[in-house]
Design a protein around this motif. Structure first.
Motif, PDB file in Angstrom:
ATOM      1  N   SER A  28       0.898  -1.348  -0.080  1.00  0.00           N
ATOM      2  CA  SER A  28       0.208   0.145   0.065  1.00  0.00           C
ATOM      3  C   SER A  28       0.906   1.222  -0.032  1.00  0.00           C
ATOM      4  O   SER A  28       0.525   2.246  -0.607  1.00  0.00           O
ATOM      5  N   LEU A  29       1.912   1.341   0.685  1.00  0.00           N
ATOM      6  CA  LEU A  29       2.814   2.446   0.993  1.00  0.00           C
ATOM      7  C   LEU A  29       3.963   2.542   0.330  1.00  0.00           C
ATOM      8  O   LEU A  29       4.706   3.474   0.601  1.00  0.00           O
ATOM      9  N   PHE A  30       4.364   1.747  -0.558  1.00  0.00           N
ATOM     10  CA  PHE A  30       5.542   1.648  -1.084  1.00  0.00           C
ATOM     11  C   PHE A  30       5.886   2.835  -1.776  1.00  0.00           C
ATOM     12  O   PHE A  30       7.341   3.777  -1.672  1.00  0.00           O
ATOM     13  N   PRO A  31       5.075   3.786  -2.618  1.00  0.00           N
ATOM     14  CA  PRO A  31       5.508   4.860  -3.194  1.00  0.00           C
ATOM     15  C   PRO A  31       6.092   6.002  -2.199  1.00  0.00           C
ATOM     16  O   PRO A  31       7.085   6.582  -2.360  1.00  0.00           O
ATOM     17  N   LEU A  32       5.399   6.167  -1.042  1.00  0.00           N
ATOM     18  CA  LEU A  32       5.760   7.128   0.022  1.00  0.00           C
ATOM     19  C   LEU A  32       7.077   6.773   0.506  1.00  0.00           C
ATOM     20  O   LEU A  32       7.969   7.573   1.025  1.00  0.00           O
ATOM     21  N   ASP A  33       7.303   5.398   0.744  1.00  0.00           N
ATOM     22  CA  ASP A  33       8.582   4.985   1.205  1.00  0.00           C
ATOM     23  C   ASP A  33       9.585   5.145   0.168  1.00  0.00           C
ATOM     24  O   ASP A  33      10.768   5.934   0.739  1.00  0.00           O
ATOM     25  N   THR A  34       9.501   5.092  -1.048  1.00  0.00           N
ATOM     26  CA  THR A  34      10.468   5.750  -1.976  1.00  0.00           C
ATOM     27  C   THR A  34      10.782   7.095  -1.866  1.00  0.00           C
ATOM     28  O   THR A  34      11.925   7.392  -2.021  1.00  0.00           O
ATOM     29  N   LEU A  35       9.783   7.791  -1.917  1.00  0.00           N
ATOM     30  CA  LEU A  35      10.055   9.293  -1.698  1.00  0.00           C
ATOM     31  C   LEU A  35      10.639   9.632  -0.604  1.00  0.00           C
ATOM     32  O   LEU A  35      11.671  10.608  -0.571  1.00  0.00           O
ATOM     33  N   LYS A  36      10.515   8.972   0.591  1.00  0.00           N
ATOM     34  CA  LYS A  36      11.307   9.343   1.732  1.00  0.00           C
ATOM     35  C   LYS A  36      12.690   8.958   1.652  1.00  0.00           C
ATOM     36  O   LYS A  36      13.589   9.482   2.111  1.00  0.00           O
ATOM     37  N   THR A  37      12.859   7.874   1.027  1.00  0.00           N
ATOM     38  CA  THR A  37      14.445   7.553   0.823  1.00  0.00           C
ATOM     39  C   THR A  37      14.947   8.406  -0.135  1.00  0.00           C
ATOM     40  O   THR A  37      16.364   8.800   0.293  1.00  0.00           O
ATOM     41  N   ARG A  38      14.476   9.060  -1.125  1.00  0.00           N
ATOM     42  CA  ARG A  38      15.009   9.863  -1.726  1.00  0.00           C
ATOM     43  C   ARG A  38      15.447  11.065  -1.300  1.00  0.00           C
ATOM     44  O   ARG A  38      16.249  11.822  -1.651  1.00  0.00           O
ATOM     45  N   LEU A  39      14.476  11.615  -0.552  1.00  0.00           N
ATOM     46  CA  LEU A  39      14.387  12.859   0.148  1.00  0.00           C
ATOM     47  C   LEU A  39      15.746  12.765   1.205  1.00  0.00           C
ATOM     48  O   LEU A  39      16.625  13.659   1.656  1.00  0.00           O
TER      49      LEU A  39
END
Length: 291
Positions: A28-39
């Protein structure tokens, strides 16, 4: 355990419910995890991929989701059952006096659960975050091949160390997180049971989701600096210590980067706490009614 807590579920129920909860929340939340990692990446948000390819690394995440969460909840519930009772049964079948207060029991159980889960989570996290940050072409398979490719020249030990790079900081981040989140979640569930006044009945999946969301948001905000350090260690091209990364960040970047990604992290974990602990409670309740 005190009367404020319901009895721990059987091992099989914790195993299946944990696996379901872990897979559901990660999908469900993989896209948000990706954005957090890139930040949090030292390369910067847009050089690491920006808003493109937000499902990079999902393969490795799915591989670790079910077993990692299952390991956690099996250990967590077993430890709760062990520490929540002295083992002495009373005349009416009572389990006996608790060895520790509820809050301490939940802290110890959550800590041991996280250590168990990290045995699965750390290798998949290393591969996943490298793909998320755009390394190795953003491919989980390529990131894994690059690590395994060290075997012919560096040996098994080098592969093992690379797969478990960031183990220490991951445990160092996850244990404080769960020590905050799970006692809060359990305390809110106990409060709800007392308000309802129906004895040992457990809360619903929806109620557990609300409590999990609140507890997760508080724990996420508090432990963001540890999460940033973990990400920097895992994404480093060379092996570096947590202390070295901390000193370099403090000297060259100041305090602000330690809270990089705090908004998506709190959002992600708040929603994730609702999905994770809500689906876990729903699965446990469902299996109890079927028993």
């Amino acid at each position: 355990m005190s009367s404020s807590s319901s009895s721990p579920p059987p091992f099989q129920s914790a195993l299946l419910a944990g696996a379901l909860a872990g897979t559901t929340v990660d999908l469900s939340l993989f896209p948000l995890d990706t954005l957090k990692t890139r930040l949090q990446s030292s390369a910067g948000f847009f050089p690491s991929g920006g808003f493109s390819g937000i499902y990079r690394g999902i393969g490795s995440a799915l591989v670790g989701s079910a077993p990692g969460a299952a390991f956690f909840f099996c250990t967590y519930e077993a430890t709760k059952g062990l520490l929540g009772s002295s083992g002495g049964g009373g005349a009416n079948g009572d389990r006996g006096a608790a060895l520790l207060p509820d809050a301490a029991t939940h802290m110890v159980a959550a800590s041991l659960g996280e250590v168990a889960a990290c045995a699965v989570r750390v290798p998949t996290e290393v591969v996943k975050q490298r793909a998320q940050a755009g390394l190795h072409g953003g491919s989980s398979a390529a990131a894994l091949r690059a690590i395994l490719g060290r075997y012919p020249t560096h040996g098994l030990g080098a592969v093992w160390r690379e797969m478990y790079r960031g183990w220490g900081i991951t445990v160092f981040r996850e244990v404080p997180f769960t020590v905050i989140q799970f006692p809060l979640w359990e305390a809110m569930k106990a409060w709800r049971r007392r308000r309802r006044g129906d004895g040992g009945g457990d809360v619903s999946g929806v109620e557990s989701a609300v409590f999990g969301s609140v507890a997760g948001a508080i724990a996420a905000a508090t432990t963001t600096p540890l999460d940033v350090l973990k990400t920097r260690v895992m994404l480093s091209k060379e092996r570096v210590s947590v202390g070295e990364v901390f000193r370099r960040m403090a000297r060259e970047e100041g305090v602000r980067p330690f809270f990089a990604g705090v908004a998506p992290r709190v959002t992600w974990i708040s929603i994730g706490g609702a999905i994770f602990l809500g689906s876990y409670q729903w699965a446990i309740n469902t299996m109890r009614t079927m028993a």
